[in-house]
Design an enzyme around this catalytic site. Structure first.
Site, mmCIF file in Angstrom:
data_model
loop_
_atom_site.group_PDB
_atom_site.id
_atom_site.type_symbol
_atom_site.label_atom_id
_atom_site.label_comp_id
_atom_site.label_asym_id
_atom_site.label_seq_id
_atom_site.Cartn_x
_atom_site.Cartn_y
_atom_site.Cartn_z
ATOM 1 N NE ARG A 61 29.196 -46.776 1.288
ATOM 2 C CZ ARG A 61 30.207 -48.290 1.104
ATOM 3 N NH1 ARG A 61 31.248 -47.698 1.971
ATOM 4 N NH2 ARG A 61 29.784 -49.367 0.600
ATOM 5 C CE1 TYR A 103 32.881 -66.680 9.684
ATOM 6 C CE2 TYR A 103 34.334 -68.158 10.255
ATOM 7 C CZ TYR A 103 33.802 -67.665 9.343
ATOM 8 O OH TYR A 103 34.031 -68.089 8.121
ATOM 9 C CE LYS A 136 30.049 -62.771 0.117
ATOM 10 N NZ LYS A 136 29.014 -63.171 1.452
ATOM 11 C CG MET A 158 27.276 -59.482 10.164
ATOM 12 S SD MET A 158 26.821 -59.261 8.348
ATOM 13 C CE MET A 158 25.222 -58.288 8.968
ATOM 14 C CB SER A 216 32.340 -73.076 1.760
ATOM 15 O OG SER A 216 31.671 -72.315 2.422
ATOM 16 N N GLY A 273 27.393 -50.452 9.846
ATOM 17 C CA GLY A 273 27.599 -50.708 8.338
ATOM 18 C C GLY A 273 26.373 -50.139 7.227
ATOM 19 C CB ALA A 274 25.828 -47.745 4.838
ATOM 20 C CB THR A 328 31.076 -42.930 4.956
ATOM 21 O OG1 THR A 328 31.852 -43.076 5.487
ATOM 22 C CG2 THR A 328 30.769 -42.077 4.059
HETATM 23 P P1 ATR Z 1 31.786 -55.412 3.242
HETATM 24 O O1 ATR Z 1 31.039 -55.831 1.254
HETATM 25 O O2 ATR Z 1 32.188 -56.171 4.013
HETATM 26 O O3 ATR Z 1 30.340 -54.744 3.585
HETATM 27 P P2 ATR Z 1 32.148 -52.544 1.966
HETATM 28 O O4 ATR Z 1 31.626 -52.523 1.454
HETATM 29 O O5 ATR Z 1 34.093 -52.681 1.934
HETATM 30 O O6 ATR Z 1 32.578 -54.501 2.150
HETATM 31 O O7 ATR Z 1 31.870 -52.390 3.805
HETATM 32 C C1 ATR Z 1 32.375 -52.556 4.722
HETATM 33 C C2 ATR Z 1 31.753 -51.424 5.724
HETATM 34 O O8 ATR Z 1 32.692 -51.578 6.870
HETATM 35 C C3 ATR Z 1 31.402 -49.701 5.281
HETATM 36 O O9 ATR Z 1 30.324 -49.838 6.179
HETATM 37 C C4 ATR Z 1 33.014 -49.005 6.229
HETATM 38 O O10 ATR Z 1 32.397 -47.495 6.737
HETATM 39 P P3 ATR Z 1 32.392 -46.367 5.375
HETATM 40 O O11 ATR Z 1 31.198 -46.987 4.772
HETATM 41 O O12 ATR Z 1 32.575 -45.233 6.084
HETATM 42 O O13 ATR Z 1 33.743 -47.566 4.992
HETATM 43 C C5 ATR Z 1 32.619 -50.085 7.566
HETATM 44 N N1 ATR Z 1 34.471 -49.526 8.008
HETATM 45 C C6 ATR Z 1 35.322 -49.846 7.576
HETATM 46 N N2 ATR Z 1 36.400 -49.642 8.303
HETATM 47 C C7 ATR Z 1 35.957 -49.351 9.391
HETATM 48 C C8 ATR Z 1 36.389 -48.721 10.580
HETATM 49 N N3 ATR Z 1 37.170 -48.677 11.100
HETATM 50 N N4 ATR Z 1 35.581 -48.462 11.388
HETATM 51 C C9 ATR Z 1 34.346 -48.175 11.207
HETATM 52 N N5 ATR Z 1 33.672 -48.565 10.497
HETATM 53 C C10 ATR Z 1 34.135 -49.416 9.078
#
Ligand code: ATR
Length: 278
Positions: free
Chosen positions: A156, A221, A66, A219, A17, A127-128, A153
């Site tokens: 979520r 890089y 954040k 997302m 940044s 992702g969630a 999961t």
């Molecule tokens: P961020 O703020 O970066 O989104 P976070 O809130 O910890 O970080 O969320 C990480 C996301 O990556 C979640 O959706 C997580 O899935 P879970 O809700 O099941 O934990 C997902 N994630 C992390 N490791 C993963 C993996 N090895 N395979 C698939 N999804 C993964």
């Protein structure tokens, strides 16, 4: 006195940044400084307050702060509220205004830099967590036909969909979500907002999930393509990383702070070279 900005995180040495914002300032003729600021893991708020006391004008907030950025703000933009997290703070008078430009950065990168329209298309968001949540309002606002949120999961993803359903309806976008096995076929855009790549893992998706001309967007890089990108590329799917999103969220933040939107093309190209020689 020169206007001062920082990016606050822990760790922070890796942050691009300062380079991006210094270049934006140079290109737009704005007089400001932008530095890295390491906050102790238990000292985000005191770091922010000390910087305000020194006359700081604004800050970017990065991992892992954040959510704390969201809590420290006295006022939030709609997109920060919707994201439930903040990547941008602006300080004036007694106010701390929190914004979130990450999701807009993603949409601008896809629509402006890659020249692809999300309108009327089918979008799959993987992702969630915070990154996925922050992308939902900006995606809905450009009116895809359908947004499916898939997560390891499933609950979520389902909770996120429940939360955003009224907003989806107000934009006329159909919303649904679930686990990997609930993902329907035929998406034009597949956006990876999981942190799976950090663990060298890839969300388990069936090939039919991708339309022939689909774009897969990670997302993340780095100097090398992520595992997600490598796997899909082997299957002939067009893939891009999140470097453009990084630059576009910075441009959106710069515009929020300074009222001027910098041109991003030259900086994105320069950053790509900087990363490749690291
Ligand atoms: P961020 O703020 O970066 O989104 P976070 O809130 O910890 O970080 O969320 C990480 C996301 O990556 C979640 O959706 C997580 O899935 P879970 O809700 O099941 O934990 C997902 N994630 C992390 N490791 C993963 C993996 N090895 N395979 C698939 N999804 C993964």
């Amino acid at each position: 006195m020169v206007d001062r900005y920082v990016v606050i995180g822990n760790p922070i040495e890796h942050s691009q940044s300062p380079y991006i914002h210094s270049e934006f300032a140079r290109l737009t003729g704005q007089c400001l400084t932008y530095e890295r600021l390491l906050a102790p893991l238990d000292g985000f708020e005191s770091t922010v307050r000390a910087f305000i006391a020194l006359g700081g004008c604004g800050a970017n907030v990065t991992l892992p702060f954040k959510l704390e950025g969201y809590r420290v703000a006295t006022r939030l933009t709609e997109r920060a509220q919707s994201a439930g997290a903040v990547n941008t703070l602006q300080f004036f008078d007694e106010e701390i205004v929190g914004d979130n430009t990450d999701g807009m950065g993603l949409v601008t990168d896809i629509e402006r830099n890659l020249g692809l329209s999300l309108r009327g298309r089918r979008v799959l968001l993987l992702g969630a967590g915070g990154a996925a949540r922050g992308a939902i309002l900006p995606i809905l606002s450009v009116r895809p036909a359908f947004l499916f949120v898939a997560n390891r999961t499933p609950e979520r993803a389902i909770n996120l969909i429940e939360h955003f359903k009224p907003l989806g309806e107000s934009y006329g976008v159909a919303l649904s979500g679930g686990g990997w096995d609930a993902v329907p076929n035929g998406f034009d855009f597949v956006i990876n907002a999981t942190s799976a790549s950090l663990h060298g893992e890839v969300p388990l998706l069936n090939e039919a999930v991708f339309e022939k001309s689909a774009l897969a967007y990670d997302m993340m890089y780095g100097s090398q393509p992520t595992v997600f990108m490598r796997q899909l590329e082997r299957n002939g799917i067009r893939v891009v990383d999140g470097l453009g999103m990084l630059v576009e969220q910075a441009a959106e933040t710069f515009a929020f702070w300074r009222g001027v939107r910098p041109d991003t093309a030259t900086i994105l190209a320069a950053l790509r070279i900087r990363l490749s020689v690291k």
